[in-house]
Scaffold this motif. Structure first.
Motif, short mmCIF file in Angstrom:
data_model
loop_
_atom_site.label_atom_id
_atom_site.label_comp_id
_atom_site.label_asym_id
_atom_site.label_seq_id
_atom_site.Cartn_x
_atom_site.Cartn_y
_atom_site.Cartn_z
N GLY A 71 0.79 -1.22 0.00
CA GLY A 71 0.00 0.00 0.00
C GLY A 71 0.82 1.27 0.00
N SER A 76 -1.76 -0.67 4.13
CA SER A 76 -2.17 -1.84 3.37
C SER A 76 -3.67 -1.84 3.12
N GLY A 77 -4.01 -2.31 1.94
CA GLY A 77 -5.42 -2.50 1.60
C GLY A 77 -5.87 -3.92 1.88
#
Length: 137
Positions: A71, A76-77
């Motif tokens: 990300g 973070s996704g």
């Protein structure tokens, strides 16, 4: 129904962008000019911690090589660990070093390639230096 070659060609081109939309996943070289060379023996702790040149290089290197999975800005996704929560300082150096140098493989599937042998120690510790600046508890 007969499809012309020109129409088929145009349809293929329109799909090509979708195929490569994720970008180049080949590790991108990192310019470590301005950092002390560390030699072949991997350091156990980050020798660049707090070094402004390393932090700047690390931010760029992260964007080129890590952000596609971890990300932008290390947020973070959900595809890969959110590296803002990696232990800060020396406490997180061992985990980072292990993962950077050996990658992550589970059940024979590569979840993260080994970047250390490709990008080198200087780039790795520069990335780690930048990660320390975005650390979250």
């Amino acid at each position: 129904m007969k499809v012309s070659r020109a129409l088929l060609f145009l349809a293929t081109l329109s799909c090509a962008g979708a195929i490569y939309a994720h970008g180049n996943v080949t590790p991108q070289p990192v310019d470590t000019t301005g950092l002390d060379q560390l030699g072949p023996e991997w350091r156990k702790v980050n020798p660049y911690r707090g070094n402004p040149v390393a932090i700047k290089i690390g931010e760029s290197a992260y964007g080129q090589n890590c952000a596609r999975c971890h990300g932008l800005e290390a947020i973070s996704g959900g595809i890969a660990p959110d590296l803002r929560y990696l232990d800060a300082g020396e406490a997180g150096d061992e985990w980072f070093s292990e993962r950077y140098n050996h990658g992550a493989v589970r059940d024979g599937k590569v979840y993260m390639p080994a970047f250390g042998p490709i990008l080198g120690q200087e780039a790795g510790w520069a990335i780690r230096s930048w990660l320390d600046t975005v650390h979250q508890e």
